[in-house]
Motif scaffolding. Structure first.
Motif, mmCIF file in Angstrom:
data_model
loop_
_atom_site.group_PDB
_atom_site.id
_atom_site.type_symbol
_atom_site.label_atom_id
_atom_site.label_comp_id
_atom_site.label_asym_id
_atom_site.label_seq_id
_atom_site.Cartn_x
_atom_site.Cartn_y
_atom_site.Cartn_z
ATOM 1 N N ALA A 83 0.715 -1.217 0.120
ATOM 2 C CA ALA A 83 0.119 0.056 -0.103
ATOM 3 C C ALA A 83 0.801 1.188 0.013
ATOM 4 C CB ALA A 83 -0.875 0.135 1.076
ATOM 5 N N ASN A 84 1.877 1.368 0.821
ATOM 6 C CA ASN A 84 2.803 2.434 1.017
ATOM 7 C C ASN A 84 3.541 2.825 -0.432
ATOM 8 O OD1 ASN A 84 2.221 2.144 3.487
ATOM 9 N ND2 ASN A 84 4.392 2.079 4.222
ATOM 10 N N ARG A 107 9.919 9.144 2.847
ATOM 11 C CA ARG A 107 9.347 8.151 3.462
ATOM 12 C C ARG A 107 9.852 7.732 4.781
ATOM 13 N NH1 ARG A 107 10.696 2.460 -0.210
ATOM 14 N NH2 ARG A 107 13.027 3.103 -0.423
ATOM 15 N N GLU A 108 9.145 6.881 5.588
ATOM 16 C CA GLU A 108 9.736 6.399 6.931
ATOM 17 C C GLU A 108 10.432 7.548 7.699
ATOM 18 O OE1 GLU A 108 9.131 3.363 8.209
ATOM 19 O OE2 GLU A 108 7.756 3.064 6.577
ATOM 20 N N ILE A 117 6.230 8.127 10.203
ATOM 21 C CA ILE A 117 5.604 8.451 9.301
ATOM 22 C C ILE A 117 5.745 7.789 7.938
ATOM 23 C CG2 ILE A 117 6.313 10.580 7.956
ATOM 24 C CD1 ILE A 117 2.770 9.770 9.164
ATOM 25 N N ASP A 118 4.615 7.311 7.262
ATOM 26 C CA ASP A 118 4.979 6.465 5.921
ATOM 27 C C ASP A 118 5.352 7.495 4.723
ATOM 28 O OD1 ASP A 118 4.126 3.809 6.837
ATOM 29 O OD2 ASP A 118 1.994 4.823 6.565
ATOM 30 N N LEU A 119 4.637 8.605 4.811
ATOM 31 C CA LEU A 119 5.308 9.662 3.573
ATOM 32 C C LEU A 119 5.335 10.984 4.339
ATOM 33 C CD1 LEU A 119 3.220 8.173 0.787
ATOM 34 C CD2 LEU A 119 5.571 7.893 1.089
ATOM 35 N N LEU A 120 6.366 11.739 3.937
ATOM 36 C CA LEU A 120 6.261 13.132 4.209
ATOM 37 C C LEU A 120 6.410 13.708 3.101
ATOM 38 C CD1 LEU A 120 6.366 15.401 6.474
ATOM 39 C CD2 LEU A 120 8.708 15.229 6.514
#
Length: 235
Positions: A83-84, A107-108, A117-120
């Motif tokens: 999903a990421n 990411r991460e 956070i998965d995406l910044l």
């Protein structure tokens, strides 16, 4: 996100959370890694058609990874970490409107109290923190719900996002990436995790944005294709 040369088979059983026995078309039975920590309700029925990827790593005990399953309600991707990648590709391609002012993506990234956070997304206007959750639990009427098991980690993420949302020039987004073709609407599974439902309502009140998008799922690959509606409770 494209797949490469998936192997088709029939699911015999899923067990110990991370293992699945699969019978290939030639009659060979093998054990594959199951990359999903959830209950996988409706996605792990013995006899289902499944698709596996194959790693060429010599250090892996189980070179096959379970990726897709054909359920009674449509194709689903059970590899939740995909999903990421799907969501990131969509942001990079400009598919998701409203985020054009955040051209830089990482990411991460560490934030909050020991979270990542998965995406910044970053730009001159500020930052957007994107927490991605995959949705595969499909109920009657095309209703997709999350979580499919009690999720303390999920509640923690909602609290972290709520605190981030209060900061200046910062957006906090929970992104439900639907990896099941039969889902048309997303809600919280309050009957499974009442506290997660309460945390969701609090997070929305604090300014956390909720997005839900369905992905096209087939053995060729995964592509984010259409936004879906979301409500804390089933409509």
């Amino acid at each position: 996100m494209m797949f490469s040369d998936l192997v088709e088979g029939t699911l015999l059983r899923r067990y110990k959370r991370f293992l699945a026995d699969v019978e290939l078309s030639d009659g060979v039975t093998l054990t594959a890694h199951c990359p999903n920590t959830g209950a996988m309700t409706g996605c792990a029925e013995p006899g289902s058609r499944v698709w596996l990827s194959v790693s060429d790593s010599r250090t892996r005990k189980y070179p096959h990874t379970w990726e897709l399953v054909e359920t009674s309600q449509g194709m689903a991707c059970i590899h939740s970490a995909k999903a990421n990648a799907v969501v990131r590709e969509a942001f990079e391609a400009g598919i998701i409107s409203g985020f054009e002012a955040y051209p830089d993506i990482r990411r991460e990234v560490k934030y909050g109290e020991g979270s990542r956070i998965d995406l910044l997304l970053e730009g001159d206007v500020g930052r957007a923190f994107i927490e991605v959750k995959s949705v595969t639990l499909c109920r009657e009427g095309g209703l997709g719900v999350f979580p499919d098991a009690v999720s303390e980690r999920g509640r923690k993420h909602l609290g972290e996002l709520a605190r981030i949302a209060a900061q200046k020039d910062t957006r906090a987004v929970l992104f439900f990436c639907v990896l099941h073709a039969g889902i048309d609407h997303v809600s919280v599974a309050g009957d499974i995790d009442r506290r997660y439902r309460e945390a969701m309502v609090e997070a929305q009140a604090a300014g956390v944005e909720i997005l839900a998008w369905r992905s096209r799922v087939d053995p060729a690959g995964l592509t984010l294709e259409a936004p879906l509606t979301f409500s804390p409770d089933p409509p």
